[in-house]
Each structure stands twice: as structure tokens, then as C-alpha cells.
Motif scaffolding. Structure first.
Motif, PDB file in Angstrom:
ATOM      1  N   THR A  16     -30.038  -1.841 -49.801  1.00  7.15           N
ATOM      2  CA  THR A  16     -29.116  -2.976 -49.862  1.00  7.15           C
ATOM      3  C   THR A  16     -28.912  -3.417 -51.305  1.00  7.15           C
ATOM      4  O   THR A  16     -29.884  -3.698 -52.010  1.00  7.15           O
ATOM      5  CB  THR A  16     -29.656  -4.162 -49.051  1.00  7.15           C
ATOM      6  N   PRO A  17     -27.675  -3.468 -51.788  1.00  8.33           N
ATOM      7  CA  PRO A  17     -27.450  -3.900 -53.172  1.00  8.33           C
ATOM      8  C   PRO A  17     -27.778  -5.376 -53.335  1.00  8.33           C
ATOM      9  O   PRO A  17     -27.716  -6.146 -52.370  1.00  8.33           O
ATOM     10  CB  PRO A  17     -25.955  -3.638 -53.384  1.00  8.33           C
ATOM     11  N   PRO A  18     -28.137  -5.791 -54.545  1.00 14.18           N
ATOM     12  CA  PRO A  18     -28.469  -7.201 -54.761  1.00 14.18           C
ATOM     13  C   PRO A  18     -27.229  -8.083 -54.655  1.00 14.18           C
ATOM     14  O   PRO A  18     -26.108  -7.636 -54.901  1.00 14.18           O
ATOM     15  CB  PRO A  18     -29.025  -7.210 -56.194  1.00 14.18           C
ATOM     16  N   ASP A  19     -27.430  -9.331 -54.265  1.00 11.74           N
ATOM     17  CA  ASP A  19     -26.352 -10.324 -54.273  1.00 11.74           C
ATOM     18  C   ASP A  19     -26.225 -10.792 -55.716  1.00 11.74           C
ATOM     19  O   ASP A  19     -26.969 -11.660 -56.175  1.00 11.74           O
ATOM     20  CB  ASP A  19     -26.718 -11.483 -53.339  1.00 11.74           C
ATOM     21  N   ARG A  20     -25.272 -10.204 -56.442  1.00 13.26           N
ATOM     22  CA  ARG A  20     -25.164 -10.458 -57.875  1.00 13.26           C
ATOM     23  C   ARG A  20     -24.872 -11.924 -58.179  1.00 13.26           C
ATOM     24  O   ARG A  20     -25.393 -12.486 -59.136  1.00 13.26           O
ATOM     25  CB  ARG A  20     -24.067  -9.580 -58.477  1.00 13.26           C
ATOM     26  N   HIS A  21     -24.047 -12.557 -57.367  1.00 12.47           N
ATOM     27  CA  HIS A  21     -23.698 -13.950 -57.633  1.00 12.47           C
ATOM     28  C   HIS A  21     -24.910 -14.862 -57.426  1.00 12.47           C
ATOM     29  O   HIS A  21     -25.144 -15.794 -58.209  1.00 12.47           O
ATOM     30  CB  HIS A  21     -22.535 -14.385 -56.743  1.00 12.47           C
ATOM     31  N   ALA A  22     -25.701 -14.594 -56.378  1.00 17.80           N
ATOM     32  CA  ALA A  22     -26.911 -15.384 -56.149  1.00 17.80           C
ATOM     33  C   ALA A  22     -27.916 -15.149 -57.272  1.00 17.80           C
ATOM     34  O   ALA A  22     -28.597 -16.079 -57.720  1.00 17.80           O
ATOM     35  CB  ALA A  22     -27.533 -15.010 -54.804  1.00 17.80           C
ATOM     36  N   LEU A  23     -27.987 -13.912 -57.757  1.00 17.80           N
ATOM     37  CA  LEU A  23     -28.895 -13.580 -58.852  1.00 17.80           C
ATOM     38  C   LEU A  23     -28.501 -14.339 -60.120  1.00 17.80           C
ATOM     39  O   LEU A  23     -29.356 -14.879 -60.830  1.00 17.80           O
ATOM     40  CB  LEU A  23     -28.855 -12.070 -59.101  1.00 17.80           C
ATOM     41  N   VAL A  24     -27.198 -14.402 -60.389  1.00 19.36           N
ATOM     42  CA  VAL A  24     -26.709 -15.123 -61.567  1.00 19.36           C
ATOM     43  C   VAL A  24     -27.019 -16.615 -61.456  1.00 19.36           C
ATOM     44  O   VAL A  24     -27.455 -17.244 -62.422  1.00 19.36           O
ATOM     45  CB  VAL A  24     -25.201 -14.885 -61.757  1.00 19.36           C
ATOM     46  N   ARG A  25     -26.804 -17.182 -60.276  1.00 10.72           N
ATOM     47  CA  ARG A  25     -27.081 -18.611 -60.105  1.00 10.72           C
ATOM     48  C   ARG A  25     -28.554 -18.927 -60.357  1.00 10.72           C
ATOM     49  O   ARG A  25     -28.882 -19.912 -61.036  1.00 10.72           O
ATOM     50  CB  ARG A  25     -26.683 -19.053 -58.686  1.00 10.72           C
ATOM     51  N   GLU A  26     -29.439 -18.096 -59.833  1.00 10.15           N
ATOM     52  CA  GLU A  26     -30.865 -18.344 -60.026  1.00 10.15           C
ATOM     53  C   GLU A  26     -31.258 -18.144 -61.488  1.00 10.15           C
ATOM     54  O   GLU A  26     -32.049 -18.918 -62.039  1.00 10.15           O
ATOM     55  CB  GLU A  26     -31.696 -17.432 -59.130  1.00 10.15           C
ATOM     56  N   ALA A  27     -30.699 -17.118 -62.120  1.00  9.58           N
ATOM     57  CA  ALA A  27     -31.005 -16.871 -63.531  1.00  9.58           C
ATOM     58  C   ALA A  27     -30.537 -18.037 -64.400  1.00  9.58           C
ATOM     59  O   ALA A  27     -31.242 -18.459 -65.331  1.00  9.58           O
ATOM     60  CB  ALA A  27     -30.360 -15.564 -63.995  1.00  9.58           C
ATOM     61  N   LYS A  28     -29.355 -18.592 -64.114  1.00 10.18           N
ATOM     62  CA  LYS A  28     -28.844 -19.734 -64.880  1.00 10.18           C
ATOM     63  C   LYS A  28     -29.757 -20.946 -64.711  1.00 10.18           C
ATOM     64  O   LYS A  28     -30.032 -21.662 -65.677  1.00 10.18           O
ATOM     65  CB  LYS A  28     -27.425 -20.068 -64.438  1.00 10.18           C
ATOM     66  N   ALA A  29     -30.231 -21.163 -63.503  1.00 11.46           N
ATOM     67  CA  ALA A  29     -31.127 -22.296 -63.257  1.00 11.46           C
ATOM     68  C   ALA A  29     -32.440 -22.123 -63.996  1.00 11.46           C
ATOM     69  O   ALA A  29     -32.964 -23.075 -64.602  1.00 11.46           O
ATOM     70  CB  ALA A  29     -31.373 -22.455 -61.756  1.00 11.46           C
ATOM     71  N   ARG A  30     -32.995 -20.911 -63.978  1.00 15.78           N
ATOM     72  CA  ARG A  30     -34.252 -20.656 -64.679  1.00 15.78           C
ATOM     73  C   ARG A  30     -34.066 -20.798 -66.187  1.00 15.78           C
ATOM     74  O   ARG A  30     -34.939 -21.317 -66.895  1.00 15.78           O
ATOM     75  CB  ARG A  30     -34.764 -19.248 -64.365  1.00 15.78           C
ATOM     76  N   ALA A  31     -32.924 -20.334 -66.691  1.00 13.32           N
ATOM     77  CA  ALA A  31     -32.650 -20.419 -68.126  1.00 13.32           C
ATOM     78  C   ALA A  31     -32.484 -21.872 -68.559  1.00 13.32           C
ATOM     79  O   ALA A  31     -33.020 -22.292 -69.594  1.00 13.32           O
ATOM     80  CB  ALA A  31     -31.402 -19.614 -68.466  1.00 13.32           C
ATOM     81  N   ALA A  32     -31.747 -22.655 -67.780  1.00 17.88           N
ATOM     82  CA  ALA A  32     -31.509 -24.054 -68.127  1.00 17.88           C
ATOM     83  C   ALA A  32     -32.803 -24.849 -68.157  1.00 17.88           C
ATOM     84  O   ALA A  32     -32.967 -25.772 -68.970  1.00 17.88           O
ATOM     85  CB  ALA A  32     -30.525 -24.677 -67.140  1.00 17.88           C
TER      86      ALA A  32
END
Length: 224
Positions: A16-32
Motif C-alpha cells: 500500500t503506498p503511503p498517504d502523502r498528504h497525511a505524511l506532509v501534514r504530520e511532518a509540518k506539525a512536527r517541524a513547527a
């Protein structure tokens, strides 16, 4: 769960490919969450270096997450790069790639030394690592930050370290030019010291970020 069910569940998760949009949202939250207290994020998006922005020389290239790649890491990732290279030289794939790149601007994708604002940003986007990660570009009220967020070994979820990679004062960002003539999502960022660098904003959703830049240029506008 039966053995067969467990095997099927594992195989399904693997393919199953990753949910790229969900991955981006989580990465942005962790970065912030890594930014200094009181520094408010205006907007952000994942970012990659322009395709032909050069790799920084050794003195300006850091080990991402403070981890020097092991020999095993290099062998495994080297095998992936060989497979990708063989795929690209396949005549059919090469023809498709050439068609996709028709009309692409082959001019330089950055300007300025490695100690310039553009050079520091370019170096931050090309660290030395064999780990999977996302670079997140965050625009705040006072600056532009690059934060690296480590991913799991399969690249499907955020896992592991988060580190601050680069910062430029907001007043030192002088212009941004949309280069959709090269590739949708490609932009050039110019700085007060006269340097500039090309970046790529993957996926959609970056429109609200670029709208925050004070001087936005179209690809038909001349470079300042």
C-alpha cells in the motif's frame, strides 16, 4: 488472527503506498513544534532542491540528524539508485522522460556562493544521509526555516528525529518567481545579498505559502 490473515495483512501494508498528504501534514506539525517559543508559523510545505541545484562541497555538507551513513546504508541505497538508473536508460522510459521534459529550461538553477543565503538553503536541502526524510519549509513572522523530519525505513510514516537545518531572516527574502514553465511547483527564491536558488514544492497545497511572499513574479517576468 490466523497465520494466513497475518501474512495477508503484512503484505497489504507493504504494497500500500503511503498517504502523502497525511505524511506532509504530520511532518509540518512536527517541524513547527521545533521552532522557538513564540515564533508563529504563517504557512509551510515540504520542499526539495531544484533538480539541477548542485550538491554542496564537503565543507558545507552536513550529516543529517548527526548520523554518518554506514557502509550497509550506502550499499542498500546504492542498489536502489542503480535500479533507478537502469530504469531511466530503458529506451521506452527514456522516450517518455524526454517527452515530459520538452521545453524545460536548462539554464542555471542557483546563483551565489555557498556562504550566501541561497547557498545555505541549497546546502540544507542536500545533506549527507542514507535515511529517508522530508524537508519542511516554514515561513514565520520573522523568518524562513528548513526543518528535516526523519521518516520510517519504508518512508510511509514520520518516525525518529527532527532537526532544524537552516533559517533566513524574513527581511532578507526579496522575491519569489513561479517557474511553472519548468515544472509545476518549481520556484526561485531571491535574497537581499543578490543570491537565489531554485526549489521544488511537491504535491498540491503550496499556493497559500507562496502568497505570503511580498514580491511574487511570474515565469514571464525577468529575474530582478
Amino acid at each position: 488472527m490466523s497465520i494466513g490473515g497475518a501474512l495477508w495483512s503484512g503484505l497489504k501494508a507493504w504494497v500500500t503506498p503511503p498517504d502523502r498528504h497525511a505524511l506532509v501534514r504530520e511532518a509540518k506539525a512536527r517541524a513547527a513544534a521545533l521552532l522557538p517559543p513564540g515564533e508563529t508559523v504563517v504557512d509551510g510545505h515540504t520542499v526539495e532542491p531544484g533538480e539541477r541545484v548542485p550538491h554542496p562541497p564537503k565543507p558545507y555538507r552536513v550529516d543529517a540528524f548527526g548520523i554518518r551513513p554506514t557502509a550497509g546504508d550506502r550499499v542498500l541505497n546504492g542498489a536502489e539508485r542503480v535500479e533507478l538508473a537502469l530504469d531511466r536508460v530503458n529506451p521506452f522510459n527514456a522516450a517518455l522522460d524526454a517527452w515530459d521534459r520538452r521545453g524545460e529550461d536548462r539554464s542555471a538553477q542557483w546563483h551565489g556562493g555557498w556562504q550566501s543565503a541561497a547557498g545555505r538553503l541549497a546546502a540544507a536541502l542536500r545533506p549527507r544521509t542514507e535515511k529517508k526524510y522530508l524537508s519542511v519549509l516554514l515561513l514565520t513572522g520573522v523568518g524562513l526555516h528548513v526543518v528535516r523530519v526523519q521518516l520510517s525505513s519504508d518512508g510511509k510514516k514520520v518516525a525518529g528525529a527532527v532537526e532544524h537545518a537552516c533559517a533566513v531572516a524574513r527581511q532578507d527574502i526579496t522575491w519569489l518567481r513561479d517557474r511553472k514553465d519548468v515544472r509545476h511547483g518549481t520556484h526561485e527564491i531571491g535574497f537581499a545579498d543578490g543570491s537565489w536558488v531554485t526549489v521544488f514544492l511537491p504535491l498540491g497545497g503550496w499556493g497559500t505559502l507562496v502568497e505570503q511572499f511580498p514580491r511574487r513574479l511570474r515565469h514571464t517576468d525577468p529575474m530582478p
